[in-house]
Design a protein around this motif. Structure first.
Motif, PDB file in Angstrom:
ATOM      1  N   THR A  47       5.261   3.500   2.506  1.00 50.95           N
ATOM      2  CA  THR A  47       5.806   4.805   2.321  1.00 50.95           C
ATOM      3  C   THR A  47       5.631   5.160   3.902  1.00 50.95           C
ATOM      4  O   THR A  47       4.805   5.057   4.474  1.00 50.95           O
ATOM      5  CB  THR A  47       5.157   5.595   1.505  1.00 50.95           C
ATOM      6  N   SER A  48       6.883   6.144   4.047  1.00 46.29           N
ATOM      7  CA  SER A  48       6.737   6.799   5.604  1.00 46.29           C
ATOM      8  C   SER A  48       5.865   8.074   5.220  1.00 46.29           C
ATOM      9  O   SER A  48       5.971   8.668   6.496  1.00 46.29           O
ATOM     10  CB  SER A  48       8.247   7.076   5.741  1.00 46.29           C
ATOM     11  N   ALA A  49       5.162   8.520   4.162  1.00 47.90           N
ATOM     12  CA  ALA A  49       4.595   9.628   4.088  1.00 47.90           C
ATOM     13  C   ALA A  49       3.019   9.687   4.573  1.00 47.90           C
ATOM     14  O   ALA A  49       2.587  10.587   5.212  1.00 47.90           O
ATOM     15  CB  ALA A  49       4.594  10.093   2.649  1.00 47.90           C
ATOM     16  N   HIS A  50       2.568   8.641   4.602  1.00 52.73           N
ATOM     17  CA  HIS A  50       1.151   8.412   5.144  1.00 52.73           C
ATOM     18  C   HIS A  50       0.779   6.804   4.937  1.00 52.73           C
ATOM     19  O   HIS A  50       1.535   6.097   4.609  1.00 52.73           O
ATOM     20  CB  HIS A  50       0.247   9.024   4.139  1.00 52.73           C
ATOM     21  N   PRO A  51      -0.314   6.450   5.801  1.00 52.32           N
ATOM     22  CA  PRO A  51      -0.866   5.244   5.967  1.00 52.32           C
ATOM     23  C   PRO A  51      -1.158   4.684   4.335  1.00 52.32           C
ATOM     24  O   PRO A  51      -1.421   5.538   3.580  1.00 52.32           O
ATOM     25  CB  PRO A  51      -1.882   5.005   6.651  1.00 52.32           C
ATOM     26  N   VAL A  52      -1.040   3.352   4.163  1.00 54.72           N
ATOM     27  CA  VAL A  52      -1.463   2.775   2.861  1.00 54.72           C
ATOM     28  C   VAL A  52      -2.735   1.824   2.762  1.00 54.72           C
ATOM     29  O   VAL A  52      -2.840   1.177   3.740  1.00 54.72           O
ATOM     30  CB  VAL A  52      -0.297   2.100   2.281  1.00 54.72           C
ATOM     31  N   ASN A  53      -3.645   1.847   1.697  1.00 53.50           N
ATOM     32  CA  ASN A  53      -4.712   1.021   1.640  1.00 53.50           C
ATOM     33  C   ASN A  53      -4.115  -0.385   1.200  1.00 53.50           C
ATOM     34  O   ASN A  53      -3.494  -0.636   0.170  1.00 53.50           O
ATOM     35  CB  ASN A  53      -5.814   1.680   0.703  1.00 53.50           C
ATOM     36  N   LEU A  54      -4.701  -1.325   1.832  1.00 55.70           N
ATOM     37  CA  LEU A  54      -4.559  -2.837   1.438  1.00 55.70           C
ATOM     38  C   LEU A  54      -5.599  -3.325   1.000  1.00 55.70           C
ATOM     39  O   LEU A  54      -6.578  -3.378   1.411  1.00 55.70           O
ATOM     40  CB  LEU A  54      -3.923  -3.555   2.485  1.00 55.70           C
ATOM     41  N   ARG A  55      -5.667  -3.450  -0.584  1.00 55.48           N
ATOM     42  CA  ARG A  55      -6.757  -3.823  -1.517  1.00 55.48           C
ATOM     43  C   ARG A  55      -7.133  -5.269  -1.683  1.00 55.48           C
ATOM     44  O   ARG A  55      -5.831  -6.254  -1.593  1.00 55.48           O
ATOM     45  CB  ARG A  55      -6.948  -3.058  -2.615  1.00 55.48           C
ATOM     46  N   SER A  56      -8.270  -5.871  -1.982  1.00 52.92           N
ATOM     47  CA  SER A  56      -8.367  -7.132  -2.293  1.00 52.92           C
ATOM     48  C   SER A  56      -8.103  -7.439  -3.690  1.00 52.92           C
ATOM     49  O   SER A  56      -7.881  -8.878  -3.810  1.00 52.92           O
ATOM     50  CB  SER A  56      -9.990  -7.452  -1.933  1.00 52.92           C
ATOM     51  N   SER A  57      -7.795  -6.931  -4.549  1.00 51.26           N
ATOM     52  CA  SER A  57      -7.541  -6.982  -5.811  1.00 51.26           C
ATOM     53  C   SER A  57      -6.474  -5.986  -6.330  1.00 51.26           C
ATOM     54  O   SER A  57      -6.333  -4.850  -5.923  1.00 51.26           O
ATOM     55  CB  SER A  57      -8.739  -7.244  -6.814  1.00 51.26           C
ATOM     56  N   PRO A  58      -5.558  -6.437  -7.308  1.00 55.14           N
ATOM     57  CA  PRO A  58      -4.665  -5.624  -7.997  1.00 55.14           C
ATOM     58  C   PRO A  58      -5.345  -4.659  -8.959  1.00 55.14           C
ATOM     59  O   PRO A  58      -4.948  -4.688 -10.126  1.00 55.14           O
ATOM     60  CB  PRO A  58      -3.634  -6.445  -8.664  1.00 55.14           C
ATOM     61  N   ALA A  59      -5.977  -3.671  -8.335  1.00 56.92           N
ATOM     62  CA  ALA A  59      -6.574  -2.555  -9.241  1.00 56.92           C
ATOM     63  C   ALA A  59      -7.033  -1.360  -8.269  1.00 56.92           C
ATOM     64  O   ALA A  59      -7.336  -1.534  -7.004  1.00 56.92           O
ATOM     65  CB  ALA A  59      -7.811  -3.013  -9.929  1.00 56.92           C
ATOM     66  N   GLY A  60      -6.991  -0.299  -8.599  1.00 60.89           N
ATOM     67  CA  GLY A  60      -7.380   0.828  -7.651  1.00 60.89           C
ATOM     68  C   GLY A  60      -8.866   0.840  -7.247  1.00 60.89           C
ATOM     69  O   GLY A  60      -9.126   1.387  -6.268  1.00 60.89           O
ATOM     70  N   GLY A  61      -9.731   0.051  -7.885  1.00 58.48           N
ATOM     71  CA  GLY A  61     -11.050  -0.143  -7.597  1.00 58.48           C
ATOM     72  C   GLY A  61     -11.332  -1.399  -6.776  1.00 58.48           C
ATOM     73  O   GLY A  61     -12.250  -1.643  -6.004  1.00 58.48           O
ATOM     74  N   GLY A  62     -10.441  -2.014  -6.051  1.00 54.12           N
ATOM     75  CA  GLY A  62     -10.233  -3.212  -5.221  1.00 54.12           C
ATOM     76  C   GLY A  62     -10.625  -2.778  -3.873  1.00 54.12           C
ATOM     77  O   GLY A  62     -10.500  -1.560  -3.437  1.00 54.12           O
ATOM     78  N   ALA A  63     -11.725  -3.496  -3.081  1.00 50.53           N
ATOM     79  CA  ALA A  63     -11.988  -3.103  -1.928  1.00 50.53           C
ATOM     80  C   ALA A  63     -10.902  -2.902  -0.962  1.00 50.53           C
ATOM     81  O   ALA A  63      -9.880  -3.867  -1.032  1.00 50.53           O
ATOM     82  CB  ALA A  63     -13.060  -4.262  -1.425  1.00 50.53           C
ATOM     83  N   VAL A  64     -11.075  -2.151  -0.106  1.00 51.98           N
ATOM     84  CA  VAL A  64     -10.080  -1.768   1.176  1.00 51.98           C
ATOM     85  C   VAL A  64     -10.227  -3.004   2.088  1.00 51.98           C
ATOM     86  O   VAL A  64     -11.248  -2.882   2.487  1.00 51.98           O
ATOM     87  CB  VAL A  64      -9.870  -0.346   1.472  1.00 51.98           C
ATOM     88  N   LEU A  65      -9.130  -3.628   2.270  1.00 56.08           N
ATOM     89  CA  LEU A  65      -9.215  -4.568   3.344  1.00 56.08           C
ATOM     90  C   LEU A  65      -8.969  -3.951   4.551  1.00 56.08           C
ATOM     91  O   LEU A  65      -9.466  -4.370   5.909  1.00 56.08           O
ATOM     92  CB  LEU A  65      -8.262  -5.857   3.067  1.00 56.08           C
ATOM     93  N   ARG A  66      -7.984  -3.256   4.864  1.00 54.66           N
ATOM     94  CA  ARG A  66      -7.485  -2.563   6.190  1.00 54.66           C
ATOM     95  C   ARG A  66      -6.319  -1.668   5.796  1.00 54.66           C
ATOM     96  O   ARG A  66      -5.990  -1.380   4.585  1.00 54.66           O
ATOM     97  CB  ARG A  66      -6.756  -3.429   7.234  1.00 54.66           C
ATOM     98  N   VAL A  67      -6.189  -0.432   6.602  1.00 54.93           N
ATOM     99  CA  VAL A  67      -4.929   0.496   6.429  1.00 54.93           C
ATOM    100  C   VAL A  67      -3.877   0.067   7.064  1.00 54.93           C
ATOM    101  O   VAL A  67      -3.738  -0.423   8.181  1.00 54.93           O
ATOM    102  CB  VAL A  67      -5.739   1.772   6.969  1.00 54.93           C
TER     103      VAL A  67
END
Length: 242
Positions: free
Chosen positions: A185-205
């Motif tokens: 999305t062009s609105a803001h940076p996005v979190n790339l997570r380690s698993s398909p869930a909101g609680g997955g660890a953030v790998l990078r932005v």
């Protein structure tokens, strides 16, 4: 009378020696505190000038300078690259040389960077850390497994072919299709997570408007994405068609 004079002189000498030791200790503490503060300033200046995707509003927290075995400091802490409340704080380590002229910077902005930052944190972020001599190398801690394990060797084909599995259901209307390409999305940076869930660890932005390839889908609207190979998971609400 003579014994009393000798005792008085000895007591005076011991008191003076204790005072000198305490004065030296306080002076050494003040000098080390000033060095640590200077190293922290150098590390923050280098971080703000060289870190990838960092914004002027970036915020730091938990910053501590640790004196290393061979001199210099390891400045350890966390940085929010954008300063936005919804974005995560990423670990960083800045190794500042004794004269402050050289700085090695490690920030967990991606999978490879996160692994190196993890190693530097475990070997340097304590007083007396780092190599103990010019030739010594501290033992490396175990690195958490982040890579996808290699596929197992295929089993021999059975005598009778199994029944064909039903075709997968088509993706919902308006969602990015598997094996296609999308942009964040062009609105803001996005979190790339380690698993398909909101609680997955953030790998990078991932910066806004970054083009990615879709490799897989998961229930709940999650997509496995990456540049040349799968790197992590992003929710479909954060993705747009190119």
């Amino acid at each position: 009378m003579r014994l009393g004079l000798v005792a008085f002189l000895l007591l005076t000498a011991l008191t003076a020696a204790c005072d000198d030791a305490e004065t030296k200790r306080k002076r050494l503490q003040a000098e080390q505190a000033a060095e640590a503060a200077a190293a922290s300033r150098v590390a923050e200046e280098r971080l703000r000038s060289t870190a990838r995707n960092i914004a002027p509003a970036a915020r730091l927290r938990g910053v501590v300078a640790h004196r290393q075995a061979q001199g210099g400091y390891a400045v350890c802490g966390q940085v929010n690259l954008t300063g936005a409340v919804e974005d995560p704080y990423l670990p960083f380590v800045s190794v500042v040389s004794p004269n402050g002229e050289r700085v090695e910077q490690f920030v967990a902005t991606g999978s490879a960077e996160a692994t190196r930052t993890y190693v530097e944190t475990n070997t340097r972020c304590f007083d007396g850390g780092g190599p103990t001599s010019a030739r010594s190398v501290p033992p490396l801690p175990p690195v958490p497994a982040t890579a996808t394990p290699p596929p197992a060797a295929p089993a021999p084909a059975p005598a009778q072919a199994p029944a064909q599995a039903p075709p997968p259901a088509p993706p919902p209307a308006g969602s990015p299709s598997a094996q296609g390409s999308v942009t964040t999305t062009s609105a803001h940076p996005v979190n790339l997570r380690s698993s398909p869930a909101g609680g997955g660890a953030v790998l990078r932005v991932v910066p806004r408007g970054t083009r990615l390839r879709v490799f897989a889908e998961a229930p709940g609207g999650w997509y496995q994405v990456g540049e040349g190979e799968p790197a992590g998971w992003i929710h479909g609400s954060m993705l747009e068609r190119p």
